[in-house]
Each structure stands twice: as C-alpha cells, then as structure tokens.
Design a protein around this motif. Structure first.
Motif, short mmCIF file in Angstrom:
data_model
loop_
_atom_site.label_atom_id
_atom_site.label_comp_id
_atom_site.label_asym_id
_atom_site.label_seq_id
_atom_site.Cartn_x
_atom_site.Cartn_y
_atom_site.Cartn_z
N ILE A 4 0.84 -1.19 0.00
CA ILE A 4 0.00 0.00 0.00
C ILE A 4 0.88 1.24 0.00
CG2 ILE A 4 -1.79 1.26 1.24
CD1 ILE A 4 -2.63 -1.35 2.51
N ILE A 5 0.60 2.15 -0.90
CA ILE A 5 1.37 3.39 -0.99
C ILE A 5 0.49 4.53 -0.49
CG2 ILE A 5 2.54 4.97 -2.56
CD1 ILE A 5 2.94 2.56 -4.44
N SER A 6 1.03 5.38 0.37
CA SER A 6 0.27 6.51 0.85
C SER A 6 0.97 7.80 0.45
CB SER A 6 0.12 6.46 2.38
OG SER A 6 -0.57 7.61 2.82
N ALA A 7 0.27 8.59 -0.35
CA ALA A 7 0.77 9.91 -0.69
C ALA A 7 0.28 10.95 0.31
CB ALA A 7 0.30 10.29 -2.10
N LEU A 8 -0.57 10.52 1.23
CA LEU A 8 -1.22 11.47 2.13
C LEU A 8 -0.25 12.05 3.15
CD1 LEU A 8 -3.55 9.93 0.77
CD2 LEU A 8 -4.83 10.16 2.89
N THR A 9 0.67 11.21 3.63
CA THR A 9 1.58 11.66 4.68
C THR A 9 2.92 12.13 4.13
OG1 THR A 9 2.35 9.39 5.01
CG2 THR A 9 0.53 10.16 6.39
N ALA A 10 3.13 11.98 2.83
CA ALA A 10 4.40 12.39 2.23
C ALA A 10 4.47 13.92 2.16
CB ALA A 10 4.54 11.79 0.83
N SER A 11 5.66 14.44 2.33
CA SER A 11 5.85 15.89 2.24
C SER A 11 6.00 16.29 0.78
CB SER A 11 7.09 16.30 3.04
OG SER A 11 8.23 15.63 2.54
N SER A 31 -3.23 23.27 -8.26
CA SER A 31 -3.58 24.07 -7.07
C SER A 31 -5.09 24.05 -6.88
CB SER A 31 -3.08 25.51 -7.22
OG SER A 31 -3.72 26.15 -8.32
N TRP A 32 -5.51 24.31 -5.65
CA TRP A 32 -6.93 24.29 -5.32
C TRP A 32 -7.18 25.17 -4.10
CZ3 TRP A 32 -4.23 19.60 -5.97
CH2 TRP A 32 -3.57 19.13 -4.82
N VAL A 33 -8.45 25.46 -3.89
CA VAL A 33 -8.83 26.22 -2.70
C VAL A 33 -8.77 25.30 -1.48
CG1 VAL A 33 -10.66 27.55 -1.57
CG2 VAL A 33 -10.31 27.74 -4.06
N SER A 34 -9.36 24.11 -1.60
CA SER A 34 -9.31 23.14 -0.51
C SER A 34 -9.50 21.74 -1.06
CB SER A 34 -10.37 23.44 0.56
OG SER A 34 -11.67 23.25 0.04
N LEU A 35 -9.02 20.77 -0.29
CA LEU A 35 -9.14 19.37 -0.68
C LEU A 35 -9.30 18.52 0.57
CD1 LEU A 35 -8.81 16.92 -2.68
CD2 LEU A 35 -6.35 17.04 -2.19
N VAL A 36 -10.26 17.60 0.54
CA VAL A 36 -10.38 16.56 1.56
C VAL A 36 -10.32 15.23 0.83
CG1 VAL A 36 -11.83 15.52 3.34
CG2 VAL A 36 -11.79 18.01 3.06
N SER A 317 -6.32 19.67 2.85
CA SER A 317 -5.39 20.64 2.27
C SER A 317 -6.13 21.94 1.99
CB SER A 317 -4.79 20.07 0.98
OG SER A 317 -3.98 21.02 0.33
N GLN A 318 -5.58 23.03 2.49
CA GLN A 318 -6.22 24.33 2.29
C GLN A 318 -5.16 25.42 2.28
OE1 GLN A 318 -9.30 25.29 5.14
NE2 GLN A 318 -10.37 26.56 3.67
N LYS A 319 -5.21 26.24 1.25
CA LYS A 319 -4.28 27.36 1.11
C LYS A 319 -2.83 26.92 1.24
CE LYS A 319 -7.65 30.74 2.82
NZ LYS A 319 -7.97 31.77 3.84
N GLY A 320 -2.53 25.77 0.64
CA GLY A 320 -1.16 25.29 0.62
C GLY A 320 -0.70 24.59 1.87
N LYS A 321 -1.56 24.49 2.88
CA LYS A 321 -1.19 23.82 4.12
C LYS A 321 -1.91 22.48 4.21
CE LYS A 321 -0.20 28.05 6.73
NZ LYS A 321 -0.50 28.83 7.97
N ASN A 322 -1.15 21.44 4.56
CA ASN A 322 -1.70 20.09 4.61
C ASN A 322 -1.72 19.56 6.03
OD1 ASN A 322 -1.75 20.13 1.77
ND2 ASN A 322 0.34 19.34 1.66
N SER A 323 -2.76 18.81 6.36
CA SER A 323 -2.83 18.11 7.64
C SER A 323 -3.44 16.74 7.40
CB SER A 323 -3.66 18.89 8.66
OG SER A 323 -5.01 19.02 8.23
#
Length: 337
Positions: A4-11, A31-36, A317-323
């Motif tokens: 399983i590959i996760s791109a979610l936690t990669a920087s 780019s986007w305004v927000s992503l879930v 992801s929102q305004k370039g910041k990811n959590s």
C-alpha cells in the motif's frame, strides 16, 4: 500483492490528475482552494468521500465532469466524481472512492458459510464488466464467513463480510498499467514499529474505564419458570444483578420445560451483553502511516497496552497547508505480564 502506498503523509507538492472512465489522462490540477481526500479500510457506504474546491474556470468545468476520476498523484486510490457544483465563483467537486463502483453491481443469491476471499473475488469477476476493473493478486486469506448475506448491492455484501472478519478491501489504481484492481488485504502488526508520545508519533491518548451500567448476573423471571445466567456464583460486591421481567413469556405449543428455560437463558445472555464493563483506550497515530496498518501503543505510567488498526487516513489541504487525520478501530487492550 503490491504494498500500500500513501501519498497522504508524504511531504512536498501535491497535485491531482483527472482521468476518463477508461483511465485516459485528461488533465492535471496543480492548485486548489481546498481538498479533503479520505482513504479507508473497509467502510465506504454512507461516508464522506473526497471533496475538491477550485476557483471556477471554463476549462476546469469542462475537465471535472461526473464519471471521471481524480487521482492524488502517488496514491493507490482513485475517486470517481459524482457531482460538480458551480457557486460564487467556486467549483465544488464531490467524489467517491473507486471501491464504490461495486455499488453499481448487485448479486441475486443468498449466501452463507463460504470462503471469504475466494467467494468475494468470484462475485466481482462474474459481475457485469466495468471499464478497466479486474482482479488484483489474491491475498491468500483463509477466513470462512459463517454468517449469511442477502441479495443486494455488491458493495454492501463485501463490506458486511470484510467488516465482520477484519479484512480490508480496495479498488487499487495501477497507474502504469491503467487498471483498477479489486483486492483484499489485512496487514499484520509490525513488531519493529514503535509508537509512543516520546517518539512524536502518537497523540491524544485517552483511557476510559466505566462500570456505570455493569451487570454480571441476569435473572429472567418467566411466566412458567426462572433462569439465571452469568456469574451466578459471585457474592458480595462482585455480584451485580439484573432482573428481567418476562412474565408475559409463556410456553409455546408443545414446548418442553427444558426448551422454555433455554429460551429464557438466551434472553438473559442478550440482556447481559448490553451491560458490560467498559474499557477503552483511544489514541491518534501520526507520521508515516497507511490505511490498514496495526499500531500498538502503551499508556504511560501503567501496564496497559493496546493495538488497533488504522481504519482511515484523511488528507485535508487548504491554502497550501496540509494536515492528516486518522481513525482507528476498536483497540484490543491487554496488560503487560
């Protein structure tokens, strides 16, 4: 089976590709305004899928159409667009995990007592074809499902079986081969993985123990007899009684006294199951985590340990910041020997 590959936690920078129903690349969104973007273990029905909010343009409207796929580059999942809404100069895209393709297919038989992986793979492969959907490698799981499944949605059937047997399933995107692969998986505990607050990869530790509604003896009083179940030999403070009034319950035609008392005992066991001692240990693993992995944690200052499976990982992801947030299944609690 592929790892399983996760791109979610990669920087690093993240981008999204858009594919048509036959997995032809149509475009890329940088780019986007927000992503879930949630990735799950074995629960897809009645859950939030992916949501992508974009600044509205004619080109993006033409690109992000229902029945097309979104791919967060590096992930092993696709999200199928189910709606696109234009409002206040924004374009809001709602999408569901590609596993929900199975909800577009059904099964017509009642099944019981079957080999889980073999049967689920057979049902998927024999269903009406869906573009690019195939079987991935078998996981070699030998579990037997002893329950019963009724005719209905293929997705609901797979969810029911996998949830009861703690098996994960996914429709994995094989990007180099342009395929969607139905697979089961069940990662085991990695004994070399260490999770603890001092390592910076475990937060929100909460331990709860409650006897608020705890009972361990149930006396069922019927119209033609009384039955007791549970820890009937307990005395003093160790005995917690629950009395159930079943005086309206009489013998049915031809029912023996033994069968009648057995029915009362069964009712008592069902009632006791609602009054257990509660013990729970919750925690949030962080760092390089993937859906399905098992994380073991210790409660500092105690002999309590718990292992739990990660049931979902969600990138926000929102305004370039990811959590990244995670959810875990019911922990298995034990005490150090």
């Amino acid at each position: 089976m592929a790892e399983i590959i996760s791109a979610l936690t990669a920087s690093g920078h993240k981008s999204i590709c858009v594919y048509d129903i036959r997995l032809n690349l149509l475009g890329r969104i940088e780019s986007w305004v927000s992503l879930v973007w949630p990735e799950r273990y074995n629960v897809y029905s009645d859950t939030q899928g992916a949501q992508l909010e974009l600044h509205d343009t004619t080109a993006l409207q033409a690109l992000c159409r229902p029945d097309r796929y979104l791919w967060l580059v590096g992930s092993d999942r696709l999200m199928r667009i189910v709606s696109a809404q234009k409002s206040d100069h924004k374009l809001v895209i709602a999408a569901k995990d590609a596993a929900c393709i199975l909800d577009e297919r059904g099964h017509t038989d009642t099944l019981s007592n079957f080999a889980a992986e073999e049967t689920l793979r057979s049902l998927v492969s024999s269903a009406a074809a869906w573009p690019c959907l195939e079987l991935g490698d078998a996981a070699g799981l030998t579990d037997t499902y002893s329950g019963e499944v009724k005719p209905g949605s293929l997705l609901k059937l797979v969810e029911q079986v996998c949830q009861e047997l703690d098996i994960g399933f996914r429709v994995r995107f094989d990007q180099p081969e342009a395929k969607l692969l139905f697979e089961l998986f069940r990662p085991k505990l990695d004994p070399n993985a260490r999770y603890a607050p001092q390592y910076g990869n475990l937060t929100d530790l909460t331990y709860t123990e409650s006897i608020t509604d705890y009972k361990n003896v149930c006396v069922v009083v019927g119209a033609e007899g009384t039955a007791t179940v549970g820890a009937a030999e307990n005395t003093g403070s160790a005995r917690r009684e629950l009395i159930v009034d079943a005086t309206s319950k009489k013998k049915e035609g031809g029912q023996s006294q033994a069968d009648y008392l057995a029915a009362l005992r069964a009712q008592g066991e069902q009632e006791l199951a609602k009054h257990t001692r509660l013990e729970n240990f919750r925690f949030t693993p962080t760092g390089r985590i993937t859906v399905g992995m098992v994380v073991e944690a210790s409660l500092p200052g105690t002999d309590i340990q718990a292992a739990a499976r990660i049931t979902s990982v969600t990138l926000s992801s929102q305004k370039g910041k990811n959590s990244v947030s995670t959810e875990i299944g019911t922990p298995i609690i034990r005490r150090k020997q």
